[in-house]
Design a protein around this motif. Sequence first.
Motif, short mmCIF file in Angstrom:
data_model
loop_
_atom_site.label_atom_id
_atom_site.label_comp_id
_atom_site.label_asym_id
_atom_site.label_seq_id
_atom_site.Cartn_x
_atom_site.Cartn_y
_atom_site.Cartn_z
N GLY A 102 9.00 -36.85 31.86
CA GLY A 102 8.45 -35.98 32.88
C GLY A 102 9.54 -35.39 33.78
N LEU B 233 3.70 -38.56 27.87
CA LEU B 233 3.95 -39.53 28.94
C LEU B 233 3.49 -40.93 28.54
CD1 LEU B 233 2.78 -37.31 31.92
CD2 LEU B 233 5.12 -38.05 31.50
N SER C 59 5.83 -33.73 33.66
CA SER C 59 5.13 -33.04 32.58
C SER C 59 3.63 -33.26 32.75
CB SER C 59 5.58 -33.59 31.23
OG SER C 59 4.78 -33.09 30.18
N ALA D 235 5.18 -38.22 35.99
CA ALA D 235 6.45 -38.71 35.48
C ALA D 235 6.37 -40.22 35.34
CB ALA D 235 7.61 -38.31 36.39
#
Length: 354
Positions: free
Chosen positions: A152, A160, A154, A139
């Motif tokens: 996130g 990201l 993710s 994240a």
Amino acid sequence: MPVSCARTSRPEIVVIIIIMVLVPMGAGAGNSTGAATWRVQVDGVTFGPEGAGRLNLFVTVLDPDDLPVQGLDRSDFIIMEDGRLHSGPIRLAPLAASGRGLAYVVLVDQAEDLATSLTFVRQAAAGFIKEMGFRHEAAVIGYSGAVELAAGPSADAGRLSRAVLDLPPQPEKPRLYDGLLKGVDVLRGMRNAQTRPKPAIILLTEGRDESSQFSFEAALSRLLEAEVRLFLVGYGQDESDLAGLMELARLSGGQGYFTPDPEALKSILLNVAERLKHQLILSYDSIRIRTDGATHRIRVHIRARAGQGETEIEFVSPDIEKPGRGWFEIFTAALAAALVLIWLRARPGWRRPG
């Protein structure tokens, strides 16, 4: 803890004697033979799904330049449990080949009055995420002004990294300690945390905190309690502002870095990515350590041709209830309540409340 020779098998005595001889000679032997002294760190202990006795040790081995040591064999490792030798087989696997992933959070100060260009900071952070790849859950959090989750959790490294590059400059003051607490909360919510190495927070900062609601002490306590490793990447002109955070990084099992050169941020973060990705997993079936809620000690020795090192970790194993025990307790409590109710109704003059 002293080892009782009366209860120790002959092969175990031999190995323990070898360890006792090699450990005091470590530095001298390494210097005379050209072998390096490595820094060994246990980043986490988990119990495998195969049973309460299956242990997984997540181990980092670093050379004198703080780069991960590669090419080790399982025969290079010796494990001691609560002062006794583990004599069974050990399985060794790189984290990258195990199917397991890391959980990490990147914290970015996007204050518009940074002494270091925000462009360099964002580019270095995006490069770090791309280097980590798509296996790991992560994240991104910005902590200037409102502490916000930018992306996130993710495993999509592309998404990201784009989120980092899109972080806008903020006129508000940095809330560094609030950001650390937010990072710990986000990590706690990530799935399958019990089967992974200790999660990590990657903190990019000049060391400024000018408007946090929480204190440094609160951030320190929460980070250590949650067993989160802090990797501090400091920049700017004054390293003294980072002294407390440097110590927190060390205590957490992470590491602190500082550079006055913004162009060096990328290489520092790439080194952090290499360290995180090249952890080793030592797996074995323990006959001494169980999920019993007790305190245990594990010592890991490495004796290889190119180098040597050792470390010890003390931890409390989880106290896992036996299957069915919870239902039995519920049943007995309900039965007791029913018997009390029957007894009350049988008493003369009893009336239902209300």
